[in-house]
Design an enzyme around this catalytic site. Structure first.
Site, PDB file in Angstrom:
ATOM      1  N   ASP A   1       0.815  -0.773   0.262  1.00  0.00           N
ATOM      2  CA  ASP A   1      -0.148   0.235  -0.001  1.00  0.00           C
ATOM      3  C   ASP A   1       1.379   1.253   0.287  1.00  0.00           C
ATOM      4  O   ASP A   1       1.545   1.517   1.189  1.00  0.00           O
ATOM      5  CB  ASP A   1      -0.582  -0.046   1.344  1.00  0.00           C
ATOM      6  CG  ASP A   1      -2.198   1.482   1.279  1.00  0.00           C
ATOM      7  OD1 ASP A   1      -1.604   2.020   0.929  1.00  0.00           O
ATOM      8  OD2 ASP A   1      -2.702   0.889   2.332  1.00  0.00           O
ATOM      9  N   VAL A   2       0.783   1.468  -0.834  1.00  0.00           N
ATOM     10  CA  VAL A   2       2.447   2.827  -1.162  1.00  0.00           C
ATOM     11  C   VAL A   2       1.889   4.177  -0.265  1.00  0.00           C
ATOM     12  O   VAL A   2       2.306   5.197  -0.182  1.00  0.00           O
ATOM     13  CB  VAL A   2       2.095   3.555  -2.692  1.00  0.00           C
ATOM     14  CG1 VAL A   2       2.657   2.725  -3.851  1.00  0.00           C
ATOM     15  CG2 VAL A   2       0.567   4.441  -2.501  1.00  0.00           C
TER      16      VAL A   2
ATOM     17  N   TYR B   1      -9.623  14.347  -5.591  1.00  0.00           N
ATOM     18  CA  TYR B   1      -8.918  13.346  -6.463  1.00  0.00           C
ATOM     19  C   TYR B   1      -8.216  15.355  -6.714  1.00  0.00           C
ATOM     20  O   TYR B   1      -7.124  15.111  -7.384  1.00  0.00           O
ATOM     21  CB  TYR B   1      -9.693  13.153  -7.741  1.00  0.00           C
ATOM     22  CG  TYR B   1      -9.025  12.418  -8.974  1.00  0.00           C
ATOM     23  CD1 TYR B   1      -8.405  11.628  -8.738  1.00  0.00           C
ATOM     24  CD2 TYR B   1      -8.860  13.457 -10.013  1.00  0.00           C
ATOM     25  CE1 TYR B   1      -7.690  10.354  -9.350  1.00  0.00           C
ATOM     26  CE2 TYR B   1      -8.148  13.045 -10.849  1.00  0.00           C
ATOM     27  CZ  TYR B   1      -8.084  11.692 -10.453  1.00  0.00           C
ATOM     28  OH  TYR B   1      -7.284  10.974 -12.308  1.00  0.00           O
TER      29      TYR B   1
ATOM     30  N   LYS C   1      -3.737  15.822  -6.795  1.00  0.00           N
ATOM     31  CA  LYS C   1      -3.440  16.037  -8.547  1.00  0.00           C
ATOM     32  C   LYS C   1      -3.058  17.342  -8.797  1.00  0.00           C
ATOM     33  O   LYS C   1      -2.138  17.831  -9.247  1.00  0.00           O
ATOM     34  CB  LYS C   1      -4.289  15.753  -9.908  1.00  0.00           C
ATOM     35  CG  LYS C   1      -5.125  14.912  -9.417  1.00  0.00           C
ATOM     36  CD  LYS C   1      -3.401  13.048 -10.071  1.00  0.00           C
ATOM     37  CE  LYS C   1      -3.768  11.309 -10.419  1.00  0.00           C
ATOM     38  NZ  LYS C   1      -3.219  10.968 -10.122  1.00  0.00           N
TER      39      LYS C   1
ATOM     40  N   ASN D   1       2.626   5.894 -10.321  1.00  0.00           N
ATOM     41  CA  ASN D   1       1.313   6.223 -10.713  1.00  0.00           C
ATOM     42  C   ASN D   1       0.036   5.722 -10.297  1.00  0.00           C
ATOM     43  O   ASN D   1      -1.254   5.575 -10.822  1.00  0.00           O
ATOM     44  CB  ASN D   1       1.719   4.870 -12.222  1.00  0.00           C
ATOM     45  CG  ASN D   1      -0.254   5.012 -12.976  1.00  0.00           C
ATOM     46  OD1 ASN D   1      -0.748   4.875 -12.891  1.00  0.00           O
ATOM     47  ND2 ASN D   1      -0.785   3.704 -12.434  1.00  0.00           N
TER      48      ASN D   1
HETATM   49  C1  BGC Z   1      -9.723  10.873 -14.389  1.00  0.00           C
HETATM   50  C2  BGC Z   1     -10.797  10.202 -14.896  1.00  0.00           C
HETATM   51  C3  BGC Z   1     -11.011  11.272 -15.981  1.00  0.00           C
HETATM   52  C4  BGC Z   1      -9.844  11.776 -16.460  1.00  0.00           C
HETATM   53  C5  BGC Z   1     -10.916  12.840 -17.191  1.00  0.00           C
HETATM   54  C6  BGC Z   1      -8.508  11.453 -14.552  1.00  0.00           C
HETATM   55  O1  BGC Z   1      -7.249  12.301 -13.581  1.00  0.00           O
HETATM   56  O2  BGC Z   1      -9.044   9.852 -13.295  1.00  0.00           O
HETATM   57  O3  BGC Z   1     -11.724   9.861 -14.467  1.00  0.00           O
HETATM   58  O4  BGC Z   1     -12.032  10.752 -17.189  1.00  0.00           O
HETATM   59  O5  BGC Z   1      -9.173  12.580 -15.297  1.00  0.00           O
HETATM   60  O6  BGC Z   1     -11.797  14.146 -17.157  1.00  0.00           O
END
Ligand code: BGC
Length: 273
Positions: free
Chosen positions: A71-72, A171, A175, A98
Site C-alpha cells: 500500500d503506497v 482528487y 493532483k 502511478n
Molecule cells: C480521471 C478520470 C477522468 C479523466 C478526465 C482522470 O484523471 O481519473 O476519471 O475521466 O481524468 O476527466
C-alpha cells in the site's frame, strides 16, 4: 506477435506502482518492451498483477518482471517494497508513481475518510515512493553507461492538476498537489542528476472512469471534452512513459506532459465565451 521496440531501457529496473491494471499495467509493459526489468506493484489485485508479470515474462515480450504487494500510503510497506525490489534486481533506476484512486462525492457530502484516502494514496503515496527512490539513486550514484541521469521519476498526474473538477474535489486537490510535489522535487534534485517529470493523462479507457465511456451515449458526451475526438487508450500513456524514462528525453525536467487529446484546450470555449 508483439513488436520489439528500441530497448531504450536495457539494463535498467523500473518500479511501477499500481500496475496490476489500467494505465499502470500499460506502463509496466511499455517499460519491459524497452528492455527494463519491471516491478509490478499492487495493493489488492494479486490476480491482475500476476497476469501482467506473466505477460512480461512470456516468450513474446521475454522480459523480466516480479510483483510486490504494498500500500503506497504506508511508510513501512513502501520501504519494504523498495528493499525487496532492490535485493531482487540490484537497484532501481526508474520510479513511475502511478497508483491512484477516486472517491467521488458532492462537496457537502464528502466524508473526511473519502478526502483522506484520496490524499493518502494519490499524494502521500507519491511522496513516500519518491523519497525511497531518491535515497536509492543517491546511494547508488551514476552509471553513465546505463543512463545520463542517476535516476528518473515519473509522477502520474492528471488533466485535473489544472482543470478544476466539481464532484471530485479530493482528487483534483491531490493532483494539484502532485504538480507542486513534482516541481519542488525537480528543482531540488536536478543538480544531483535526478530527472523528474509528470504525465497528465486525460480521459483514458480504464476501470476508474468506465461509466464515462462504456455506453455510446456516455462516450458521445465525453468526446465533447476531447478536441482530438477519441478516448485515450492505456498504451497512449505507456509509450510516452517509456520515452520519458529514456535518455531521448534527457533534457526534459520538471515538466508535465499532457496526454489528453486536447482536453486542456477547454473545447467548451470553441465558438463560445
Ligand atoms: C480521471 C478520470 C477522468 C479523466 C478526465 C482522470 O484523471 O481519473 O476519471 O475521466 O481524468 O476527466
Amino acid at each position: 506477435m508483439y513488436q520489439k521496440f528500441n530497448k531504450r531501457l536495457e539494463g535498467q529496473t523500473a518500479l511501477v506502482t499500481g500496475s496490476s491494471s489500467g494505465i499502470g499495467s500499460a506502463v509496466a509493459l511499455a517499460m519491459a518492451k524497452e528492455g527494463a526489468n519491471v516491478i509490478v506493484n499492487y495493493v489488492g489485485d494479486e490476480t491482475g498483477a500476476i497476469k501482467v508479470v506473466d505477460f512480461i515474462n512470456n516468450d513474446e515480450v521475454s522480459g523480466s518482471a516480479i510483483s510486490i504487494q504494498a500500500d503506497v500510503s504506508k511508510e513501512d510497506q513502501v520501504q519494504d517494497m523498495f528493499q525487496k525490489g532492490i535485493s531482487h534486481f540490484g537497484t532501481i533506476d526508474i520510479l513511475v508513481n502511478n497508483a491512484g484512486l477516486q472517491k467521488d462525492a458532492a462537496f457537502q457530502d464528502m466524508t473526511l475518510a473519502e478526502w483522506q484516502k484520496v490524499i493518502d494514496v494519490n499524494l502521500t503515496g507519491q511522496f513516500l515512493c519518491a523519497r525511497e527512490a531518491i535515497r536509492e539513486f543517491l546511494k547508488r550514484g551514476p552509471r553513465p553507461e546505463i543512463s545520463a541521469a542517476i535516476g528518473k521519476i515519473i509522477c502520474m498526474s492528471s488533466v485535473h492538476e489544472v482543470i478544476p473538477w466539481g464532484g471530485h474535489a479530493n482528487y483534483a486537490a491531490s493532483k494539484g498537489g502532485v504538480m507542486m510535489l513534482m516541481k519542488s522535487m525537480a528543482q531540488e534534485l536536478g543538480p544531483k542528476k535526478i530527472r523528474i517529470n509528470s504525465i497528465a493523462p486525460g480521459a483514458i479507457k480504464t476501470p476508474i472512469n468506465k461509466n464515462a465511456w462504456d455506453t455510446p451515449e456516455a462516450e458521445k458526451e465525453l468526446l465533447k471534452l476531447i478536441p482530438y475526438n477519441r478516448v485515450g487508450e492505456t498504451s497512449d500513456i505507456g509509450s510516452v512513459a517509456a520515452w520519458l524514462a529514456s535518455d531521448e528525453s534527457d533534457y526534459i525536467h520538471g515538466t508535465t506532459i499532457f496526454v489528453d487529446g486536447g482536453m486542456t484546450l477547454y473545447p467548451g470555449f470553441y465558438g463560445n465565451g
